[in-house]
Motif scaffolding. Sequence first.
Motif, PDB file in Angstrom:
ATOM      1  N   ILE A 172       3.779 -11.084  -5.361  1.00  0.00           N
ATOM      2  CA  ILE A 172       4.986 -10.282  -5.203  1.00  0.00           C
ATOM      3  C   ILE A 172       6.090 -10.894  -6.056  1.00  0.00           C
ATOM      4  CG2 ILE A 172       6.594  -9.286  -3.534  1.00  0.00           C
ATOM      5  CD1 ILE A 172       3.521  -8.820  -2.970  1.00  0.00           C
ATOM      6  N   PRO A 173       6.708 -10.090  -6.948  1.00  0.00           N
ATOM      7  CA  PRO A 173       7.842 -10.625  -7.719  1.00  0.00           C
ATOM      8  C   PRO A 173       8.990 -11.020  -6.791  1.00  0.00           C
ATOM      9  CG  PRO A 173       7.049  -8.569  -8.658  1.00  0.00           C
ATOM     10  CD  PRO A 173       6.366  -8.740  -7.332  1.00  0.00           C
ATOM     11  N   ARG A 174       9.537 -12.202  -7.017  1.00  0.00           N
ATOM     12  CA  ARG A 174      10.659 -12.682  -6.198  1.00  0.00           C
ATOM     13  C   ARG A 174      11.802 -11.669  -6.229  1.00  0.00           C
ATOM     14  NH1 ARG A 174      12.502 -16.874  -3.714  1.00  0.00           N
ATOM     15  NH2 ARG A 174      10.816 -18.235  -4.303  1.00  0.00           N
ATOM     16  N   ARG A 175      12.069 -11.100  -7.382  1.00  0.00           N
ATOM     17  CA  ARG A 175      13.169 -10.143  -7.515  1.00  0.00           C
ATOM     18  C   ARG A 175      12.942  -8.913  -6.630  1.00  0.00           C
ATOM     19  NH1 ARG A 175      18.062  -9.439  -7.293  1.00  0.00           N
ATOM     20  NH2 ARG A 175      18.945  -7.796  -8.548  1.00  0.00           N
ATOM     21  N   ALA A 176      11.687  -8.521  -6.424  1.00  0.00           N
ATOM     22  CA  ALA A 176      11.395  -7.376  -5.548  1.00  0.00           C
ATOM     23  C   ALA A 176      11.814  -7.674  -4.115  1.00  0.00           C
ATOM     24  CB  ALA A 176       9.913  -7.030  -5.614  1.00  0.00           C
ATOM     25  N   ILE A 177      11.585  -8.913  -3.675  1.00  0.00           N
ATOM     26  CA  ILE A 177      12.009  -9.328  -2.330  1.00  0.00           C
ATOM     27  C   ILE A 177      13.530  -9.285  -2.240  1.00  0.00           C
ATOM     28  CG2 ILE A 177      12.027 -11.236  -0.668  1.00  0.00           C
ATOM     29  CD1 ILE A 177       9.226 -10.208  -1.022  1.00  0.00           C
ATOM     30  N   GLU A 178      14.190  -9.826  -3.272  1.00  0.00           N
ATOM     31  CA  GLU A 178      15.659  -9.845  -3.287  1.00  0.00           C
ATOM     32  C   GLU A 178      16.218  -8.425  -3.259  1.00  0.00           C
ATOM     33  OE1 GLU A 178      16.368 -12.057  -6.844  1.00  0.00           O
ATOM     34  OE2 GLU A 178      15.936 -13.983  -5.894  1.00  0.00           O
ATOM     35  N   LEU A 179      15.637  -7.518  -4.041  1.00  0.00           N
ATOM     36  CA  LEU A 179      16.119  -6.134  -4.078  1.00  0.00           C
ATOM     37  C   LEU A 179      15.871  -5.414  -2.754  1.00  0.00           C
ATOM     38  CD1 LEU A 179      15.089  -5.080  -7.686  1.00  0.00           C
ATOM     39  CD2 LEU A 179      17.413  -5.379  -6.802  1.00  0.00           C
ATOM     40  N   LEU A 180      14.751  -5.716  -2.114  1.00  0.00           N
ATOM     41  CA  LEU A 180      14.455  -5.108  -0.815  1.00  0.00           C
ATOM     42  C   LEU A 180      15.553  -5.455   0.182  1.00  0.00           C
ATOM     43  CD1 LEU A 180      12.166  -3.523   0.713  1.00  0.00           C
ATOM     44  CD2 LEU A 180      11.346  -5.754   1.441  1.00  0.00           C
ATOM     45  N   VAL A 181      15.960  -6.711   0.193  1.00  0.00           N
ATOM     46  CA  VAL A 181      17.011  -7.157   1.106  1.00  0.00           C
ATOM     47  C   VAL A 181      18.362  -6.575   0.686  1.00  0.00           C
ATOM     48  CG1 VAL A 181      18.245  -9.171   1.997  1.00  0.00           C
ATOM     49  CG2 VAL A 181      15.754  -9.241   1.739  1.00  0.00           C
ATOM     50  N   GLU A 182      18.665  -6.593  -0.618  1.00  0.00           N
ATOM     51  CA  GLU A 182      19.934  -6.043  -1.098  1.00  0.00           C
ATOM     52  C   GLU A 182      20.062  -4.566  -0.753  1.00  0.00           C
ATOM     53  OE1 GLU A 182      20.521  -6.871  -5.268  1.00  0.00           O
ATOM     54  OE2 GLU A 182      20.115  -8.997  -4.952  1.00  0.00           O
TER      55      GLU A 182
ATOM     56  N   GLU B 280       0.825  -1.216   0.000  1.00  0.00           N
ATOM     57  CA  GLU B 280       0.000   0.000   0.000  1.00  0.00           C
ATOM     58  C   GLU B 280       0.852   1.256   0.000  1.00  0.00           C
ATOM     59  OE1 GLU B 280      -3.238   0.039  -0.621  1.00  0.00           O
ATOM     60  OE2 GLU B 280      -3.002  -2.133  -0.787  1.00  0.00           O
ATOM     61  N   ARG B 281       2.005   1.217   0.683  1.00  0.00           N
ATOM     62  CA  ARG B 281       2.915   2.377   0.728  1.00  0.00           C
ATOM     63  C   ARG B 281       3.729   2.521  -0.549  1.00  0.00           C
ATOM     64  NH1 ARG B 281       6.544   1.736   5.763  1.00  0.00           N
ATOM     65  NH2 ARG B 281       5.156   0.380   6.895  1.00  0.00           N
ATOM     66  N   GLY B 282       3.669   1.508  -1.424  1.00  0.00           N
ATOM     67  CA  GLY B 282       4.452   1.557  -2.656  1.00  0.00           C
ATOM     68  C   GLY B 282       5.894   1.127  -2.473  1.00  0.00           C
ATOM     69  N   GLN B 283       6.206   0.517  -1.338  1.00  0.00           N
ATOM     70  CA  GLN B 283       7.569   0.078  -1.065  1.00  0.00           C
ATOM     71  C   GLN B 283       7.845  -1.332  -1.571  1.00  0.00           C
ATOM     72  OE1 GLN B 283       7.310   0.979   3.204  1.00  0.00           O
ATOM     73  NE2 GLN B 283       9.023   2.395   2.882  1.00  0.00           N
ATOM     74  N   LEU B 284       6.786  -2.031  -1.945  1.00  0.00           N
ATOM     75  CA  LEU B 284       6.913  -3.385  -2.467  1.00  0.00           C
ATOM     76  C   LEU B 284       5.926  -3.532  -3.621  1.00  0.00           C
ATOM     77  CD1 LEU B 284       8.434  -6.045  -1.880  1.00  0.00           C
ATOM     78  CD2 LEU B 284       6.519  -6.708  -0.443  1.00  0.00           C
ATOM     79  N   PRO B 285       6.423  -3.777  -4.826  1.00  0.00           N
ATOM     80  CA  PRO B 285       5.510  -3.899  -5.965  1.00  0.00           C
ATOM     81  C   PRO B 285       4.765  -5.225  -5.931  1.00  0.00           C
ATOM     82  CG  PRO B 285       7.748  -4.344  -6.668  1.00  0.00           C
ATOM     83  CD  PRO B 285       7.819  -3.919  -5.228  1.00  0.00           C
TER      84      PRO B 285
END
Length: 103
Positions: A65-75, A50-55
Amino acid sequence: MGDPRSLSGQRDNLSLRDASSTAKDPLVLSVAKAAQSLGVSDDLVYELIERGQLPCLRLGRRKLIPRRAIELLVENAMDGFDPEAALDSLVRPTIWDEMEVSG
């Protein structure tokens, strides 16, 4: 958006996963699986969306949720992390160390 014809040349340069890795690593995760992989609650994942922090992809009522989005969040969370500084902050002198210095 750019000219769609310009994307056709870029497709040749994209590396595709083989079928076996795609079966093991899906491209998208449910909210529950994304929350589990991050170690957080489903509610927090919904809040990040909702905040736009996770596509997310919306397919009907389902949010994926795209797996790559999770990976980028952690990176991105790891940017600027200095393991040596973290270790130094964890290793504090003990009273015995102080006695040796003053003794």
